[in-house]
Structures are given as structure tokens and as C-alpha cells.
Scaffold this motif. Structure first.
Motif, PDB file in Angstrom:
ATOM      1  N   ILE A 151       0.856  -1.197   0.000  1.00 33.44           N
ATOM      2  CA  ILE A 151       0.000   0.000   0.000  1.00 33.44           C
ATOM      3  C   ILE A 151       0.887   1.242   0.000  1.00 33.44           C
ATOM      4  N   GLN A 152       0.789   2.046  -1.070  1.00 33.00           N
ATOM      5  CA  GLN A 152       1.674   3.210  -1.175  1.00 33.00           C
ATOM      6  C   GLN A 152       0.942   4.532  -1.071  1.00 33.00           C
ATOM      7  N   GLY A 153      -0.351   4.524  -1.390  1.00 31.30           N
ATOM      8  CA  GLY A 153      -1.063   5.796  -1.474  1.00 31.30           C
ATOM      9  C   GLY A 153      -2.181   5.900  -0.458  1.00 31.30           C
ATOM     10  N   GLY A 154      -2.791   7.068  -0.422  1.00 29.95           N
ATOM     11  CA  GLY A 154      -3.903   7.277   0.495  1.00 29.95           C
ATOM     12  C   GLY A 154      -3.417   7.407   1.927  1.00 29.95           C
ATOM     13  N   VAL A 155      -4.362   7.709   2.812  1.00 30.40           N
ATOM     14  CA  VAL A 155      -4.038   7.885   4.228  1.00 30.40           C
ATOM     15  C   VAL A 155      -3.397   6.612   4.780  1.00 30.40           C
ATOM     16  N   LEU A 156      -3.893   5.451   4.344  1.00 33.85           N
ATOM     17  CA  LEU A 156      -3.317   4.176   4.787  1.00 33.85           C
ATOM     18  C   LEU A 156      -1.845   4.094   4.400  1.00 33.85           C
ATOM     19  N   GLY A 157      -1.556   4.457   3.139  1.00 34.18           N
ATOM     20  CA  GLY A 157      -0.179   4.410   2.662  1.00 34.18           C
ATOM     21  C   GLY A 157       0.731   5.297   3.496  1.00 34.18           C
ATOM     22  N   GLY A 158       0.275   6.544   3.760  1.00 30.94           N
ATOM     23  CA  GLY A 158       1.082   7.484   4.527  1.00 30.94           C
ATOM     24  C   GLY A 158       1.320   7.003   5.946  1.00 30.94           C
ATOM     25  N   SER A 159       0.238   6.548   6.613  1.00 30.18           N
ATOM     26  CA  SER A 159       0.366   6.094   8.002  1.00 30.18           C
ATOM     27  C   SER A 159       1.260   4.864   8.095  1.00 30.18           C
TER      28      SER A 159
END
Lengths: 457, 295
Positions: free
Chosen positions: A269-277
Motif C-alpha cells: 500500500i503506497q497511497g492514500g491515508v493508509l499508505g502514509g500512516s
């Protein structure tokens, strides 16, 4: 052969067509402030009578209601939302890390390290002084505690991110369910020839929300359905079916991992809020911990080595000053002072009580490369710089990302947004056309009456 | 080509941006610091780690200088007293060398010299803030012990260790002069000379030679005493250097982290002006549409 009834039916059909057009315009005006609404345009087309010898047409009909949207712009918005969401998640988590190491006020780990070395310096003029020796032990304890606290706080941020990951996954699952339902309805309405504009608008809003949470690939199927997959290929929504993501605690790390149909996708997972967190939880924080551990390990080991070469007040060789760390990993959480008796501090290098030779060696560690080849304060300054720099870069990116997103939204608005002036003008047009057709009906009615009463006297 | 009919999104975004800037300036004003978070200027934040450490290190060095100065002054004044006592003993020796004295007179002089020796012994055992100053590095043991049966026979229990202390990054000073150098030198030792003088006075022979030995012992102590004076001078130099360094570091810290309040005040004013301009422009944007003109 034309007829009055033919004309009547043309006029009546015109009335209905203009009414339909008015309804579309009214719908546009009503939804002028609806988020995600794409304006609709009535498509009026001429009716053609097949194989007719007459030149006149057969009136107008409302063929369809066309939704004005630019698919490309909408896709770009979804992509940029993924980036924006990722930066949002990253920054929120990194700000928590920044607080742990905020050295701008001079009250962090640096001040404890400096205080420790300063207490050694104070002892060097009077090495047999018991209260000064106690001072060294006290500052060492404060310093070790500062390291332990920072490590604990970092781990606490990690477990906090666990909770955000779980919440995000729940939201993702809710959205994919809704999108699947909308897919089904869009297919059904599309097949029966109805207008899917409003449903597609709703689906786009959901997809945008989803894109902010996790990086997705969007594929349009010809049935009007949309297939959503994760970047690594795992299915999220296929047709009317949605595939939920699961969260499970990984036994080795104790942290929450995300599972799709095909397995653990946490790393992908690289993108979205999930990616950042997840980036902060699984890459950044462990890297900071490694640096902190290396610093603690370096200081404890080097200090112990020099301490053991000296002798204490009774002339006995020095033992361990710090609890010797067994591994680099976890050295910061385990950083502790082993010495409790001030008399056992090994300041002397020749066994005599007033000698400070070993103390001078210990003081020299302040500028020696004991932490991964760097001096303790250099190593710490590097750590502080990396955190600040990552954050500053991401902040700058988010500012430009926000501008890009704003521009795209403006573009979309320009294409699909409702302009009240335009709708007012359309309203007028259709109103006039309706009035005119109604007038025609009235005229034809008179003519028919005249024709019917032809034989009367 | 259609234009975006929704102007408010951009206006609100611009207003938020200006409000953000204002908040930043207000925070600088309130804290007096330009740098409140690492991310505002990571390179400066990293530099501050070093600077804060150097400032506190310089402060500690200054404390060391003060401590050493006290010790050196105490030692110096004690040695001055020793030299005073030795001068008295030399005078007694000169008196004793005149040929016209009787045995009793010489005995009386010898007793006085014994008194001087006791005084010097007590001075040599100077204890300052819990440690013996002239014991080398055996600071918890009384260095000079007189034999119980023969009090003129003094043994040295200290060692010849010299303690170094750092007073700045690359400057170390010797903290002490060992008693062995000061008082027990094999050729010019003070106690040995005093012992010889007493014996000479009691026996009546070699009084002049013994007095000369005592003069040499006096010179020896004098020479070594000068080094305490040197130490005091070097401490003064170190102190001046450290104070300059501290000022330089603090000024650098201010450059990096301190807020230039007048600059912040003017930026704040500018931001406030932008904001009012934006608000009045937004207010003037016509809320009218075609609907208002269709009657």
C-alpha cells in the motif's frame, strides 16, 4: 398527407419534450450547490417519419438527458486525491514523531547528554568528592531515562497508528460496499434505458473518498460498471460484488497488518491515508529507533570499556557503569545505569584517590566517534535533521498538491458545474417554446372545431 | 469555453492561506522564537543541538575555572605563609651563627626553629574542601607525618601525582603541585633543612652551612610557588576566552532560532492587509445572476 390531428400530436409531443427539458433545467438549478453534481443537458432531437413522402418532420422528442462530465478530469482528481491523502496521513503521523524530538527549545535528549558530560567535567577538579560523584550517577540516570522515554513514545505512536489503520480499513470496507451497490443500480437503470447521471455522481464521490484512503486502480467496464483493484492487483469491487479488507495482528511485529483476498498487502500500500500512516509506522519510526538504539549502544559500550580500565575510590578496578546492552536493537529502551555506589565510580587511572586520569578519558568520549562512527551529539543532530527534513519536504509537497487538486476541482467545475446564468437562459427558452406549442394546440383546436362545424348553418 | 461558475472555493482557500500565515507570525511573536518546530528549518534545528551543547559546556568550563582559581589562591597564600615561616627560621639561623652565643642561647634558638617546623608541617598538611592540597593524588591521606619519637623526622605519605583539568576544548592545566616536589626534594627539602638546622644549633657546629641549606629550600619553594601565579594568569585568560565563546554561541543561537520581532511585526501587518483586501474584494463579487433581471 398532413392532417390536423397530425399537427395536434406534433404539438402535444413538443409540449412533453419542452416539459422534460424544463424538468432537467429545474433539476440543475436545484442541485446548484450539491457536492459532486454534474450538470445535465436535455438532448432534443427531431422525429423522422420513415418512408414518408412529405417534407415535414414529425416533431421533437426528448431523446435523452446527457450528463456533462469529463471522465479524464475525474480520473485525475481521483489520482491526486490518493497523493493528497497519502501526504495527509504521513504528515499527521510525522508531527507526532517531531514532538518527541523537538530540539528547538533545547530541552530534549541533547540537554541530558550535555548535562551528563558536564557533571563529569565538574568531578574532574575534585575526583574524590562523594556528592560530585553522586551527581554523575544522577545525570547519567536522567539521560538514560530520556532515551527510554523517547523509545517508549515512538512505540506509542506506532500503536496509535495501528488504530488509525484499523479505522481506515473499516472506512474502506464501508465505501467498497456502497460502490458495489451503486454499480448494481447503475447497471439496472442503464439496461432499462434510464438516466444514471445522479448515481454515477454518487459513485464518483465514493471513489474519491476511497482514493484518499488507499491507492486504487479504476477500470471502466462497458456495462457502466467500474472495477476497483488495489495497486497490487487485489480486487476491491468487481461489478456488484465488493471484497472486504481484513486487519490482523502480525505475530512478529505485534502491529496490525492489512489483508486482501490474495494475502498480506501491508507492504504494497503506497497511497492514500493508509499508505502514509503505514509508511511512518513501518519505515520511518523503525529507522528512527535504529538510530536511537545505535546512539545508546555506542555510548553505553564505549563508556563501560573506559570505565572498566580505571579504578574506584578503594583502588579496585571499575565495573560496568551502564547496564551492558546485549544488542543494538532495543538498546535505547533498555538504556540504564548499573552503578549505584558513588565510591565505585572509576575516576582514577593509577589507583590513587585524587587522580582523574580515567575521568579525562571518559570526558574525551564526548568528541569521539562512538555512535556508529559519529560523536554522540553529531549522531543525535543527524537524527533530528532527518526527522525535520522528511517533514519539511512532505509539507512542501502537500502545499503544491493542494494547489493541483484545487486547479483540477476548478477544471471539473468549469465543465460540470451549474452556472445559474446559463440555467436561467435555458429556462426562458424552454418556457417560450412551451408557451408557443401550447398556443399551437389552442389554434389547432379552433381549426378542428371549425372543420367539425363545417356542415352547420 | 466555459468558466468555473463557483468562485467561492478559491476565495475560501486564499483566505485560509492568509490566516495560516498570520497564525505562524503570531506564534513567533508570542514565543519570541523563529523556530518552534523541527520542520520549519531542519538544518538550523540540527545546528542548534550542537550550539546548545557548546553553550552549556562553556558554562561548565567557567565553573571549573572558578573552582581551580579558589584552589590555586588557597595554595598560593599557604605557600606564602610557609615562606614567611622559613624566613623566620633563616633569621634564627643567622643569629645562631654569631660566635658569641652560649649553649643555652643556641638551645633556645633550636626550640624556636622546632616551633617553625611545626607551623610549616601544619601548613603543608593544608586541607581544602575535604582534600589534602599538597598530597599529590593521595588526597584523602594526610601527607606529612612527623615521627612520634623524633618530630623533626617527617615522612611523606602522599605521591607525586599531578591532576590535570580541562579549562577549554584543548587547554588543560595542572591542578596541584605534589608535596614531594615542594617539601621533600632530596637536595633542597624543607623539612630536612629544618632538621639539620636544629641539630646544628644544638651541637653548635655547621650552623652557617645549615642556614644556607635553608636558604636554598626557601628559593626552591619560591620557584615552585611562581607556578601557582602562572596558573592564576592562565585561568584569567581561559575565563576571558570562555566568556567570548559563550557570547558568540549565544548570538549564533539567536540568529538561528530567535525571532526578529520588528520583521515579524511588519510581516504580520502585511498579512493583515492582504486579508482585508481579500475580504473586501470577495464582498464586492456580484451575487447577482440572470434570475434577478428576469422580470
Amino acid at each position: 398527407m398532413s392532417s390536423l390531428t397530425g399537427s395536434l400530436s406534433i404539438a402535444l409531443r413538443a409540449l412533453m419534450a419542452q416539459q422534460g427539458a424544463l424538468e432537467t433545467t429545474t433539476n440543475n438549478i436545484a442541485n446548484a450547490n450539491t457536492v459532486g453534481f454534474s450538470r445535465q443537458r436535455p438532448v432534443l432531437s427531431e422525429n423522422i417519419l420513415p418512408g414518408s413522402q412529405l417534407l415535414a418532420g414529425n416533431g421533437v422528442s426528448l431523446e435523452q438527458v446527457e450528463t456533462i462530465r469529463d471522465r479524464l478530469v475525474e480520473l485525475r482528481i481521483q489520482e491526486e486525491n490518493q497523493q493528497d491523502g497519502e501526504l495527509e496521513g504521513f504528515l499527521a503521523a510525522m508531527h507526532q514523531v517531531e514532538t518527541i524530538f523537538n530540539e528547538t527549545q533545547g530541552t530534549g535528549i541533547e540537554s541530558e547528554i550535555s548535562a551528563f558530560f558536564n557533571s563529569l567535567q565538574r568531578l574532574s577538579t575534585d575526583p574524590s568528592n562523594t556528592s560530585l560523584r553522586q551527581g554523575v550517577i544522577t545525570t547519567a540516570n536522567t539521560m538514560a531515562e530520556a532515551f527510554r522515554n523517547s523509545a517508549t513514545n515512538l512505540l506509542r505512536v506506532q500503536t496509535g497508528l495501528d488504530r488509525s489503520v484499523q479505522q481506515a480499513v473499516q472506512q474502506v470496507n464501508g465505501l467498497t460496499t456502497e460502490i458495489a451497490t451503486l454499480n448494481a443500480r447503475i447497471s439496472a437503470v442503464g439496461e432499462s434505458g434510464g438516466d444514471t447521471g445522479a448515481l454515477v455522481d454518487q459513485r464518483n464521490l465514493r471513489i474519491n473518498d476511497l482514493a484518499r484512503l488507499i491507492d486504487i486502480s479504476v477500470v471502466e467496464a462497458d456495462s457502466g460498471n467500474v472495477t476497483l483493484t488495489t495497486r497490487s492487483g487485489g480486487a476491491l469491487v468487481v461489478g456488484a460484488e465488493s471484497f472486504a479488507l481484513e486487519t490482523k495482528v502480525d505475530p512478529t511485529s505485534g502491529l496490525v497488518h492489512v489483508f486482501a483476498q490474495d494475502g498480506d498487502i501491508t507492504g504494497a500500500i503506497q497511497g492514500g491515508v493508509l499508505g502514509g500512516s503505514l509508511n511512518v509506522r513501518d519505515e520511518v519510526i523503525p529507522a528512527v529507533l535504529v538510530d536511537l538504539d545505535k546512539l545508546a549502544y555506542g555510548v553505553a559500550t564505549a563508556f563501560n570499556t573506559v570505565h572498566q580500565a580505571g579504578s574506584d575510590l578503594s583502588g579496585a578496578p571499575g565495573g560496568d557503569f551502564f547496564v551492558p546492552p546485549s544488542l543494538i536493537s532495543g538498546a535505547a529502551s533498555a538504556f540504564a545505569v548499573a552503578l549505584t555506589d558513588p565510591a565505585k565510580f572509576a575516576a582514577s587511572s593509577d589507583g590513587s584517590v585524587g587522580d582523574n586520569g580515567n575521568l579525562v578519558q571518559l570526558l574525551a568520549l564526548r568528541s569521539r566517534g562512538i555512535a556508529d562512527g559519529k560523536s554522540p551529539l553529531d549522531a543525535y543532530a543527524n537524527l533530528v535533521f532527518r526527522i525535520g527534513n522528511d517533514l519539511a519536504t512532505a509539507s512542501a509537497k502537500q502545499e503544491s498538491q493542494a494547489l493541483i487538486l484545487q486547479q483540477l476541482q476548478n477544471q471539473r467545475s468549469a465543465i460540470s458545474g451549474v452556472s445559474l446564468d446559463e440555467e436561467a437562459a435555458d429556462l426562458l427558452r424552454y418556457q417560450r417554446a412551451f408557451e408557443a406549442s401550447a398556443r399551437v394546440v389552442a389554434v389547432i383546436n379552433e381549426l378542428i372545431e371549425t372543420a367539425v362545424n363545417l356542415g352547420r348553418s | 469555453m466555459r468558466v468555473n461558475p463557483d468562485l467561492w472555493r478559491d476565495i475560501v482557500a486564499a483566505l485560509n492561506h492568509v490566516r495560516d500565515q498570520q497564525n505562524g507570525y503570531l506564534e513567533q511573536f508570542a514565543s519570541g522564537r523563529r523556530l518552534n518546530y523541527l520542520s520549519e528549518d531542519p538544518a538550523s534545528a540540527a545546528a542548534l543541538v550542537e550550539i546548545h551543547s557548546r553553550i552549556s559546556q562553556a558554562d561548565e568550563y567557567l565553573a571549573t575555572v572558578t573552582q581551580l582559581r579558589e584552589t590555586a589562591q588557597m595554595a598560593d597564600s599557604t605557600l606564602s605563609a610557609v615562606m614567611g615561616a622559613l624566613t623566620r627560621a633563616i633569621t634564627l639561623g643567622v643569629q645562631g651563627a654569631t660566635g658569641t652565643l652560649s649553649q643555652d642561647n643556641r638551645e633556645a634558638l633550636a626550640e624556636e626553629v622546632k616551633g617553625v617546623q611545626a607551623q610549616v608541617l601544619s601548613l603543608a598538611n593544608l586541607n581544602f574542601q575535604g582534600t589534602y592540597v599538597f598530597a599529590g593524588t593521595n588526597v584523602t591521606t594526610k601527607p606529612f607525618v612527623a615521627d612520634v619519637g623524633d618530630p623533626m623526622n617527617v615522612t611523606y605519605q602522599g605521591n607525586d601525582g599531578v591532576r590535570q583539568a580541562e579549562v577549554s576544548e584543548s587547554v588543560s592545566l595542572a591542578v596541584n603541585i605534589p608535596g614531594s616536589d615542594l617539601f621533600m626534594d632530596p637536595d633542597t627539602g624543607v623539612f630536612a633543612a629544618l632538621d639539620r638546622l636544629v641539630s646544628a644549633l644544638q651541637s653548635g657546629t655547621d650552623i652557617e652551612a645549615a642556614t644556607n641549606d635553608l636558604r636554598q629550600a626557601f628559593d626552591h619553594v619560591n620557584t615552585l610557588r611562581v607556578s601557582y601565579g602562572d596558573t592564576l594568569k592562565r585561568l584569567d585568560t581561559a575565563e576571558a576566552f570562555l566568556k567570548n565563546e559563550t557570547t558568540a554561541f549565544k548570538s549564533r543561537e539567536n540568529d538561528l532560532a530567535g525571532a526578529d520581532l520588528s520583521a515579524v511585526a511588519s510581516e504580520l501587518m502585511q498579512a493583515e492587509q492582504s486579508r482585508s483586501a481579500l475580504l473586501s474584494a470577495a464582498g464586492k463579487i456580484s451575487q447577482l445572476s440572470l434570475f434577478d433581471y428576469l422580470r
